[in-house]
Design a protein around this motif. Structure first.
Motif, mmCIF file in Angstrom:
data_model
loop_
_atom_site.group_PDB
_atom_site.id
_atom_site.type_symbol
_atom_site.label_atom_id
_atom_site.label_comp_id
_atom_site.label_asym_id
_atom_site.label_seq_id
_atom_site.Cartn_x
_atom_site.Cartn_y
_atom_site.Cartn_z
ATOM 1 N N THR A 21 31.558 30.558 37.431
ATOM 2 C CA THR A 21 31.597 29.112 37.225
ATOM 3 C C THR A 21 32.936 28.709 36.629
ATOM 4 N N GLY A 22 33.191 27.411 36.616
ATOM 5 C CA GLY A 22 34.372 26.865 35.974
ATOM 6 C C GLY A 22 35.657 27.438 36.541
ATOM 7 N N PHE A 23 36.607 27.691 35.636
ATOM 8 C CA PHE A 23 37.905 28.192 36.067
ATOM 9 C C PHE A 23 37.799 29.562 36.737
ATOM 10 N N SER A 24 36.864 30.381 36.298
ATOM 11 C CA SER A 24 36.701 31.701 36.937
ATOM 12 C C SER A 24 36.436 31.551 38.423
ATOM 13 N N ARG A 25 35.568 30.632 38.770
ATOM 14 C CA ARG A 25 35.278 30.421 40.196
ATOM 15 C C ARG A 25 36.510 29.898 40.919
ATOM 16 N N THR A 26 37.224 28.973 40.301
ATOM 17 C CA THR A 26 38.441 28.429 40.901
ATOM 18 C C THR A 26 39.465 29.541 41.130
ATOM 19 N N ALA A 27 39.637 30.385 40.125
ATOM 20 C CA ALA A 27 40.596 31.492 40.241
ATOM 21 C C ALA A 27 40.165 32.472 41.319
ATOM 22 N N LEU A 28 38.885 32.812 41.355
ATOM 23 C CA LEU A 28 38.403 33.760 42.359
ATOM 24 C C LEU A 28 38.534 33.184 43.766
ATOM 25 N N ALA A 29 38.300 31.885 43.917
ATOM 26 C CA ALA A 29 38.486 31.251 45.227
ATOM 27 C C ALA A 29 39.955 31.306 45.636
ATOM 28 N N ALA A 30 40.858 31.115 44.686
ATOM 29 C CA ALA A 30 42.294 31.219 44.978
ATOM 30 C C ALA A 30 42.651 32.645 45.385
ATOM 31 N N ILE A 31 42.057 33.613 44.729
ATOM 32 C CA ILE A 31 42.327 35.022 45.046
ATOM 33 C C ILE A 31 41.890 35.351 46.472
ATOM 34 N N CYS A 32 40.852 34.705 46.949
ATOM 35 C CA CYS A 32 40.395 34.935 48.327
ATOM 36 C C CYS A 32 41.473 34.603 49.352
ATOM 37 N N THR A 33 42.446 33.778 48.986
ATOM 38 C CA THR A 33 43.497 33.387 49.935
ATOM 39 C C THR A 33 44.646 34.398 50.000
ATOM 40 N N ILE A 34 44.661 35.377 49.108
ATOM 41 C CA ILE A 34 45.717 36.392 49.140
ATOM 42 C C ILE A 34 45.487 37.271 50.366
ATOM 43 N N GLU A 35 46.481 37.329 51.205
ATOM 44 C CA GLU A 35 46.348 38.051 52.470
ATOM 45 C C GLU A 35 46.324 39.571 52.259
ATOM 46 N N TRP A 36 45.720 40.248 53.202
ATOM 47 C CA TRP A 36 45.664 41.712 53.261
ATOM 48 C C TRP A 36 47.066 42.282 53.058
ATOM 49 N N GLY A 37 47.190 43.237 52.196
ATOM 50 C CA GLY A 37 48.463 43.909 51.978
ATOM 51 C C GLY A 37 49.428 43.152 51.081
ATOM 52 N N GLN A 38 49.058 41.959 50.642
ATOM 53 C CA GLN A 38 49.911 41.157 49.766
ATOM 54 C C GLN A 38 49.355 41.202 48.346
ATOM 55 N N THR A 39 50.190 40.880 47.389
ATOM 56 C CA THR A 39 49.743 40.763 46.010
ATOM 57 C C THR A 39 50.332 39.501 45.399
ATOM 58 N N LEU A 40 49.695 39.015 44.372
ATOM 59 C CA LEU A 40 50.205 37.932 43.538
ATOM 60 C C LEU A 40 50.013 38.349 42.094
ATOM 61 N N SER A 41 50.849 37.820 41.229
ATOM 62 C CA SER A 41 50.684 38.101 39.803
ATOM 63 C C SER A 41 49.579 37.212 39.237
ATOM 64 N N TYR A 42 49.102 37.581 38.069
ATOM 65 C CA TYR A 42 48.090 36.780 37.396
ATOM 66 C C TYR A 42 48.616 35.353 37.188
ATOM 67 N N GLY A 43 49.872 35.229 36.822
ATOM 68 C CA GLY A 43 50.475 33.908 36.625
ATOM 69 C C GLY A 43 50.559 33.119 37.918
ATOM 70 N N GLU A 44 50.901 33.780 39.016
ATOM 71 C CA GLU A 44 50.966 33.092 40.312
ATOM 72 C C GLU A 44 49.582 32.596 40.739
#
Length: 171
Positions: A89-112
């Motif tokens: 819920t809340g920001f955790s859900r928002t963050a996890l939904a954003a993480i779903c957009t990271i493509e296969w083989g790619q990474t993003l930092s926690y800040g990104e």
């Protein structure tokens, strides 16, 4: 609402898959060698305020997707499964939904990811969301790395995170 569970094989051992009437509600790479241990089901029951019933075969579709994934196929689990987000819920859900957009083989930092989720400066909260995700592997929190590019942890199993990152980088 009814909840049911089954187990799906992974290279790390069998993982607990819990389903609601709306979709998969939890996929847990247990910290134990045996995911059927009572404490894990008790923990999930407390979170859901209900006791999931065993349902052999319920995870067959997920198991097929996992097999494809571990064979090196770039599976987008969130596009192939219905996720029941009730445990995020809340920001955790928002963050996890954003993480779903990271493509296969790619990474993003926690800040990104924090920026992507609309909350610059919330890198630590992204880390908490990753640590508490109800959807191990399904939501690719392993693709979130430290700002210096090092993998960081994956629960208490950083070797699993390295395995997943290596798998995706080789395909």
């Amino acid at each position: 609402m009814t909840f049911r569970y089954d187990f799906a094989p992974t290279p790390f051992g069998d993982a607990l898959a819990v389903f609601s009437d709306e979709g998969i509600v939890r996929f847990d790479l247990s910290e134990s060698d045996d995911p059927s241990v009572p404490w894990l089901l008790e923990s999930v029951s407390r979170q859901l305020h209900a006791v999931p019933e065993p349902d052999p075969g319920a995870a067959d579709g997920l198991a097929a997707l996992l097999e494809d994934y571990f064979d090196g196929e770039p599976v987008r689990f969130d596009e192939r499964l219905t996720l029941d987000w009730r445990l995020a819920t809340g920001f955790s859900r928002t963050a996890l939904a954003a993480i779903c957009t990271i493509e296969w083989g790619q990474t993003l930092s926690y800040g990104e990811v924090a920026v992507l989720a609309g909350h610059p400066g919330a890198a630590r909260a992204v880390g908490t969301a990753c640590r508490l995700t109800p959807f191990s592997i399904i939501v690719p929190v392993h693709r979130v790395v430290r700002s210096d590019g090092t993998p960081g942890h994956y629960g208490s199993h950083p070797e699993r995170k390295r395995f997943l990152l290596d798998l995706e980088s080789q395909a």
